[in-house]
Enzyme design. Structure first.
Site, PDB file in Angstrom:
ATOM      1  N   HIS A 176       6.273  -2.625   9.728  1.00  0.00           N
ATOM      2  CA  HIS A 176       6.266  -1.732   8.961  1.00  0.00           C
ATOM      3  C   HIS A 176       6.357  -0.230   9.635  1.00  0.00           C
ATOM      4  O   HIS A 176       5.900   0.807   9.105  1.00  0.00           O
ATOM      5  CB  HIS A 176       4.837  -1.756   8.339  1.00  0.00           C
ATOM      6  CG  HIS A 176       4.672  -2.865   7.218  1.00  0.00           C
ATOM      7  ND1 HIS A 176       3.293  -3.505   7.152  1.00  0.00           N
ATOM      8  CD2 HIS A 176       5.377  -3.572   6.426  1.00  0.00           C
ATOM      9  CE1 HIS A 176       3.337  -4.421   6.255  1.00  0.00           C
ATOM     10  NE2 HIS A 176       4.598  -4.648   5.669  1.00  0.00           N
ATOM     11  N   ARG A 237      -0.442 -14.219   3.091  1.00  0.00           N
ATOM     12  CA  ARG A 237      -0.475 -14.304   4.631  1.00  0.00           C
ATOM     13  C   ARG A 237      -2.083 -14.381   4.937  1.00  0.00           C
ATOM     14  O   ARG A 237      -2.502 -13.236   4.308  1.00  0.00           O
ATOM     15  CB  ARG A 237       0.339 -13.372   5.267  1.00  0.00           C
ATOM     16  CG  ARG A 237       1.815 -13.842   5.453  1.00  0.00           C
ATOM     17  CD  ARG A 237       2.739 -12.630   6.211  1.00  0.00           C
ATOM     18  NE  ARG A 237       3.398 -12.187   5.243  1.00  0.00           N
ATOM     19  CZ  ARG A 237       4.001 -10.859   5.545  1.00  0.00           C
ATOM     20  NH1 ARG A 237       3.916 -10.177   6.513  1.00  0.00           N
ATOM     21  NH2 ARG A 237       4.885 -10.274   4.603  1.00  0.00           N
ATOM     22  N   MET A 280      -2.056  -8.103  -6.624  1.00  0.00           N
ATOM     23  CA  MET A 280      -3.220  -7.203  -6.794  1.00  0.00           C
ATOM     24  C   MET A 280      -3.692  -6.807  -8.357  1.00  0.00           C
ATOM     25  O   MET A 280      -4.738  -7.139  -8.689  1.00  0.00           O
ATOM     26  CB  MET A 280      -3.316  -6.142  -6.038  1.00  0.00           C
ATOM     27  CG  MET A 280      -4.698  -5.362  -5.743  1.00  0.00           C
ATOM     28  SD  MET A 280      -6.083  -6.410  -5.175  1.00  0.00           S
ATOM     29  CE  MET A 280      -6.059  -6.374  -3.518  1.00  0.00           C
ATOM     30  N   GLU A 330      -1.039   2.644  -2.953  1.00  0.00           N
ATOM     31  CA  GLU A 330      -0.795   3.855  -3.719  1.00  0.00           C
ATOM     32  C   GLU A 330      -1.155   3.997  -5.196  1.00  0.00           C
ATOM     33  O   GLU A 330      -1.366   4.921  -5.829  1.00  0.00           O
ATOM     34  CB  GLU A 330       0.670   3.820  -3.894  1.00  0.00           C
ATOM     35  CG  GLU A 330       1.521   4.282  -2.392  1.00  0.00           C
ATOM     36  CD  GLU A 330       3.098   4.152  -2.527  1.00  0.00           C
ATOM     37  OE1 GLU A 330       3.701   4.228  -3.724  1.00  0.00           O
ATOM     38  OE2 GLU A 330       3.541   3.743  -1.572  1.00  0.00           O
TER      39      GLU A 330
HETATM   40  P1  ADP Z   1       6.524  -4.905  -1.031  1.00  0.00           P
HETATM   41  O1  ADP Z   1       5.664  -5.300   0.283  1.00  0.00           O
HETATM   42  O2  ADP Z   1       6.934  -6.212  -1.515  1.00  0.00           O
HETATM   43  O3  ADP Z   1       7.262  -3.768  -0.840  1.00  0.00           O
HETATM   44  P2  ADP Z   1       4.632  -3.432  -2.820  1.00  0.00           P
HETATM   45  O4  ADP Z   1       4.671  -2.383  -1.714  1.00  0.00           O
HETATM   46  O5  ADP Z   1       5.571  -3.217  -3.978  1.00  0.00           O
HETATM   47  O6  ADP Z   1       5.387  -4.723  -2.078  1.00  0.00           O
HETATM   48  O7  ADP Z   1       3.335  -3.807  -3.129  1.00  0.00           O
HETATM   49  C1  ADP Z   1       3.219  -4.862  -3.919  1.00  0.00           C
HETATM   50  C2  ADP Z   1       1.497  -4.973  -4.337  1.00  0.00           C
HETATM   51  O8  ADP Z   1       1.091  -3.847  -4.888  1.00  0.00           O
HETATM   52  C3  ADP Z   1       1.274  -6.038  -5.292  1.00  0.00           C
HETATM   53  O9  ADP Z   1       0.052  -6.953  -4.811  1.00  0.00           O
HETATM   54  C4  ADP Z   1       0.646  -5.229  -6.461  1.00  0.00           C
HETATM   55  O10 ADP Z   1       0.363  -6.137  -7.157  1.00  0.00           O
HETATM   56  C5  ADP Z   1       0.338  -4.254  -5.873  1.00  0.00           C
HETATM   57  N1  ADP Z   1       0.283  -3.173  -7.180  1.00  0.00           N
HETATM   58  C6  ADP Z   1       1.385  -2.491  -7.651  1.00  0.00           C
HETATM   59  N2  ADP Z   1       0.906  -1.972  -8.508  1.00  0.00           N
HETATM   60  C7  ADP Z   1      -0.202  -2.136  -8.419  1.00  0.00           C
HETATM   61  C8  ADP Z   1      -1.369  -1.362  -9.453  1.00  0.00           C
HETATM   62  N3  ADP Z   1      -1.206  -0.541 -10.509  1.00  0.00           N
HETATM   63  N4  ADP Z   1      -2.728  -1.632  -9.164  1.00  0.00           N
HETATM   64  C9  ADP Z   1      -2.952  -2.390  -8.091  1.00  0.00           C
HETATM   65  N5  ADP Z   1      -2.168  -3.125  -7.000  1.00  0.00           N
HETATM   66  C10 ADP Z   1      -0.925  -2.672  -7.629  1.00  0.00           C
END
Ligand code: ADP
Length: 403
Positions: A176, A237, A280, A330
């Site tokens: 990351h 994980r 989440m 975020e």
């Molecule tokens: P990746 O690592 O695949 O790029 P992301 O950064 O898009 O993933 O993050 C995905 C996670 O963010 C998931 O667990 C999703 O549920 C969570 N997420 C997205 N929107 C929200 C929200 N409004 N509230 C809580 N969790 C969120």
């Protein structure tokens, strides 16, 4: 001079995520994903000029999907693009920064593939397909591990026999990197501090999650290690477990290595703890309805995250701020609030109204007045990859001038 554009590509084994990045704009003229590659139901999704599009590309492989992308890129950027920036997960110790791809770089990416068997071969597929489809464009590899090559030896070494590191590269690499790099620079900007004199803890919380200590623009420690399994709890994980777990399960349950590996990578984390979901959003909803698994998963996630951040504070001489980023970081006031509740010794406290406001791409400060800074900073890995790609182009141009 017209602004330059970079096509950023992030290849998985059956996906290609892509974005067209303009050096002077935060947003993307074109972005999308080619999904289920190699399958009969392969499909290309993209957004351009505020509209969403979808096109079936049955049976398309990486090369065919990239060829299909060509006219979309031409339409979105009639002046062409200057280069392609590829996300490469593992660069080993060899790559401390982005590199223009040539035969030697390709061989080096291939050589470290055993350390990222799920990622590097897929990244290579994308690079080779892009070189065939766009032979005239410079191609640049941007490594997730490169930002962490500034870790001091006491942070990157495991307490294992020396030969395992010297002869086999067994050490902590961290991942990351593009996200931690990007958000720490944005945080310094937001706080009005010079990057080269600033100290941050950052928590990238997506499907994969990691923490990082960043001092004066350089990574000094991070939670992921030899592979992206080490560290905090993630979607599927486990994060840290007792290193004897493999042998314990082999002895007591007769599990072969592959079964334990699959369990740790794909069946653990939020999914394993909750028995419900790795997502989440689903867990928060279930938490609100009193689902015991979701409640436990969220409690363990936040406690272990706080513990990791506290541990990484050892790498800092002071704390200019804690940064939350990634889909969860975020968008989840609940997770931010619960995590900070475990960090009271650091005097961290939230302004709950500001915390609630920072969702859906809205970033900013969320700490209570008089307490250490806590920032929500939307990450933009595509932009960071594009910026590093441009740096490589500029450096190559300078070298060509000098010659
Ligand atoms: P990746 O690592 O695949 O790029 P992301 O950064 O898009 O993933 O993050 C995905 C996670 O963010 C998931 O667990 C999703 O549920 C969570 N997420 C997205 N929107 C929200 C929200 N409004 N509230 C809580 N969790 C969120």
């Amino acid at each position: 001079m017209p602004s330059r554009k970079i096509l950023v590509i992030n290849c998985g084994s059956a996906t290609i995520k892509f974005a067209l990045v303009d050096e002077h704009e935060e947003g993307f003229a074109l972005r999308g994903i080619a999904d289920r590659l190699g399958e009969p139901d392969a499909v290309l999704h993209w957004q351009h000029a505020g509209e969403r599009h979808e096109q079936p590309i049955p049976g398309a492989d990486h090369g065919a999907a990239l060829a299909r992308l060509l006219p979309l890129v031409q339409e979105a950027s009639p002046g062409g693009v200057q280069a392609i920036g590829h996300r490469v997960v593992h660069g080993g110790e060899r790559f401390t920064r982005a590199r223009r791809i040539d035969a030697e770089v390709l061989a080096a990416i291939r050589a470290v593939a055993p350390m990222a068997p799920l990622h590097n071969p897929a990244n290579l597929l994308g690079i080779e397909a892009a070189m065939a489809v766009y032979p005239e464009l410079p191609q640049v590899a941007v490594f997730d591990t490169a930002f962490h090559q500034t870790l001091p030896e006491h942070a990157f070494r495991y307490a294992l026999p020396d030969a395992l590191y010297r002869e086999h590269g067994v050490r902590r690499y961290g991942f990351h990197g593009t996200s931690h790099h990007y958000v720490s620079q944005r945080a310094a900007e937001l706080a009005g501090l010079p990057v080269e004199d600033s100290c941050w803890l950052s928590a990238h919380l997506g499907n994969g999650c990691s923490t990082c200590a960043i001092v004066n623009g350089r990574s000094r420690d991070t939670s992921m290690g030899l592979t992206p399994l080490e560290g905090v709890v993630m979607g599927t994980r486990s994060g840290d477990v007792d290193p004897n777990l493999h042998s314990h399960l082999a002895r007591t349950l007769g599990w072969p290595l592959e079964q334990t590996e699959r369990m740790l990578n794909h069946e653990s984390g939020l999914l394993g703890l909750s028995g419900l979901s790795n997502d989440m959003r689903t867990l928060q909803q279930a938490h609100g309805q009193g689902h015991p698994g979701a409640i436990l998963a969220i409690e363990v996630f936040c406690y272990r995250l706080a513990k990791s951040l506290a541990a990484l504070s050892c790498a800092l001489s002071r704390l200019d701020g804690l940064i939350f980023t990634g889909g969860i970081g975020e968008n989840s006031p609940l997770i931010r609030s619960k995590t900070l509740a475990h960090l009271r010794l650091f005097d961290l406290a939230l302004d709950e109204a500001a915390n609630a406001r920072c969702v859906n791409g809205v970033g900013g400060a969320i700490h209570a007045p008089g307490h250490p800074r806590v920032l929500v900073v939307p990450t933009n890995e595509e932009r960071q990859i594009a910026l590093e790609t441009l740096e490589v182009l500029d450096a190559c141009a300078i070298r060509a001038d000098v010659r």
